[in-house]
Design a protein around this motif. Structure first.
Motif, short mmCIF file in Angstrom:
data_model
loop_
_atom_site.label_atom_id
_atom_site.label_comp_id
_atom_site.label_asym_id
_atom_site.label_seq_id
_atom_site.Cartn_x
_atom_site.Cartn_y
_atom_site.Cartn_z
N GLY A 78 0.84 -1.08 0.08
CA GLY A 78 0.12 0.11 0.04
C GLY A 78 0.69 1.23 -0.08
N THR A 79 2.05 1.21 0.40
CA THR A 79 3.00 2.44 0.37
C THR A 79 3.61 2.65 -1.08
N GLN A 80 3.22 1.95 -2.01
CA GLN A 80 3.98 2.09 -3.30
C GLN A 80 3.11 3.20 -4.01
N TYR A 81 1.93 3.55 -3.84
CA TYR A 81 1.18 4.45 -4.12
C TYR A 81 1.73 5.84 -3.72
N ASP A 82 1.48 6.69 -4.88
CA ASP A 82 2.10 8.13 -4.56
C ASP A 82 0.67 9.21 -4.91
N SER A 83 1.08 10.27 -4.10
CA SER A 83 -0.16 11.23 -4.40
C SER A 83 0.01 11.99 -5.65
N LEU A 84 -1.16 12.71 -5.94
CA LEU A 84 -1.25 13.31 -7.49
C LEU A 84 -0.43 14.48 -7.22
N LYS A 85 0.06 15.06 -6.39
CA LYS A 85 0.92 16.20 -6.25
C LYS A 85 2.16 16.04 -6.79
N ASN A 86 2.78 14.74 -6.69
CA ASN A 86 3.99 14.29 -7.31
C ASN A 86 4.18 13.72 -8.52
N LEU A 87 3.01 13.99 -9.23
CA LEU A 87 2.90 13.65 -10.72
C LEU A 87 3.75 14.62 -11.47
N PRO A 88 4.69 14.17 -12.58
CA PRO A 88 5.07 15.40 -13.35
C PRO A 88 4.28 16.10 -13.96
N ASP A 89 4.73 17.18 -14.63
CA ASP A 89 4.02 18.30 -15.18
C ASP A 89 3.39 17.83 -16.44
N ARG A 90 2.10 18.37 -16.79
CA ARG A 90 1.44 17.89 -17.91
C ARG A 90 2.25 18.35 -19.24
N PRO A 91 2.29 17.53 -20.28
CA PRO A 91 3.07 17.96 -21.38
C PRO A 91 2.40 19.11 -22.13
N PRO A 92 3.31 19.80 -22.94
CA PRO A 92 2.76 21.16 -23.61
C PRO A 92 1.77 20.58 -24.52
N ARG A 93 0.71 21.53 -24.99
CA ARG A 93 -0.38 21.25 -25.97
C ARG A 93 0.29 21.26 -27.16
N MET A 94 -0.02 20.53 -28.23
CA MET A 94 0.60 20.58 -29.48
C MET A 94 -0.51 21.39 -30.46
N PHE A 95 -1.60 21.86 -29.91
CA PHE A 95 -2.51 22.65 -30.67
C PHE A 95 -2.71 23.98 -29.92
N ARG A 96 -3.38 24.89 -30.49
CA ARG A 96 -3.68 26.13 -29.96
C ARG A 96 -5.14 26.07 -29.27
N PRO A 97 -5.55 26.76 -28.14
CA PRO A 97 -6.64 26.45 -27.35
C PRO A 97 -7.88 26.65 -28.56
N GLY A 98 -8.17 27.24 -29.51
CA GLY A 98 -9.27 27.49 -30.18
C GLY A 98 -9.36 26.40 -31.49
N GLU A 99 -8.37 25.76 -31.46
CA GLU A 99 -8.47 24.56 -32.70
C GLU A 99 -8.92 23.12 -31.86
N PRO A 100 -9.37 22.13 -32.81
CA PRO A 100 -10.04 21.01 -32.51
C PRO A 100 -8.76 20.18 -32.08
N ASP A 101 -9.14 19.25 -31.19
CA ASP A 101 -8.26 18.31 -30.85
C ASP A 101 -7.88 17.47 -31.98
N PRO A 102 -6.79 17.16 -32.28
CA PRO A 102 -6.22 16.28 -33.26
C PRO A 102 -6.69 14.85 -33.11
N ILE A 103 -6.51 14.49 -31.77
CA ILE A 103 -6.75 13.02 -31.44
C ILE A 103 -8.15 12.87 -31.57
N GLY A 104 -9.04 13.83 -30.86
CA GLY A 104 -10.42 13.64 -31.06
C GLY A 104 -11.01 13.64 -32.36
N SER A 105 -10.44 14.45 -33.35
CA SER A 105 -10.76 14.55 -34.76
C SER A 105 -10.46 13.13 -35.54
N MET A 106 -9.39 12.42 -35.21
CA MET A 106 -9.15 11.22 -35.44
C MET A 106 -10.01 10.15 -35.18
#
Length: 130
Positions: A78-106
């Motif tokens: 049970g001690t092997q699990y970590d909290s969410l605050k220790n997760l690495p940062d989210r990767p940068p977005r590959m598209f602009r906020p107004g553009e459609p999600d490329p994976i969602g469009s696929m």
């Protein structure tokens, strides 16, 4: 009369030779059947031996011992699990906020292609028969 006797003797010799040939053919076939039965018995014995070897190799206790000996696995704690605050940062977005999600469009494209009403180029469109 002599000619008839010779003809009957010749027919008897021919009949005896024919019966002898039939007997030899049946003897050869009987030997072949016996050889095949022996071969079948040997194959069945070999199959039974292979099945017993497989059962021995596939035994759960044997596999558990091999896994413990050769795999560096440990039980999960049970001690092997970590909290969410220790997760690495989210990767940068590959598209602009107004553009459609490329994976969602696929995904939408794939879903549209799997629509049962759509027809591919390899299959002719069904004709309406009335």
């Amino acid at each position: 009369m002599r000619f008839i006797h010779l003809l009957v003797i010749g027919a008897l010799i021919f009949a005896a030779a024919y019966v002898y040939r039939i007997k030899m053919d049946s003897t050869a076939r009987t030997e072949k059947v016996l050889r095949l039965h022996a071969e079948i018995r040997e194959q069945r014995d070999a199959i039974a031996q292979l099945r017993s070897e497989w059962a021995k190799l596939d035994a759960p206790l044997r596999l558990q011992g091999l896994a413990e000996r050769h795999l560096p696995l440990k039980p999960v704690n049970g001690t092997q699990y970590d909290s969410l605050k220790n997760l690495p940062d989210r990767p940068p977005r590959m598209f602009r906020p107004g553009e459609p999600d490329p994976i969602g469009s696929m995904i939408n494209t794939i879903e549209a292609a799997s629509d049962p009403d759509s027809v591919t180029g390899s299959v002719p469109q069904p004709e309406d028969r009335q």
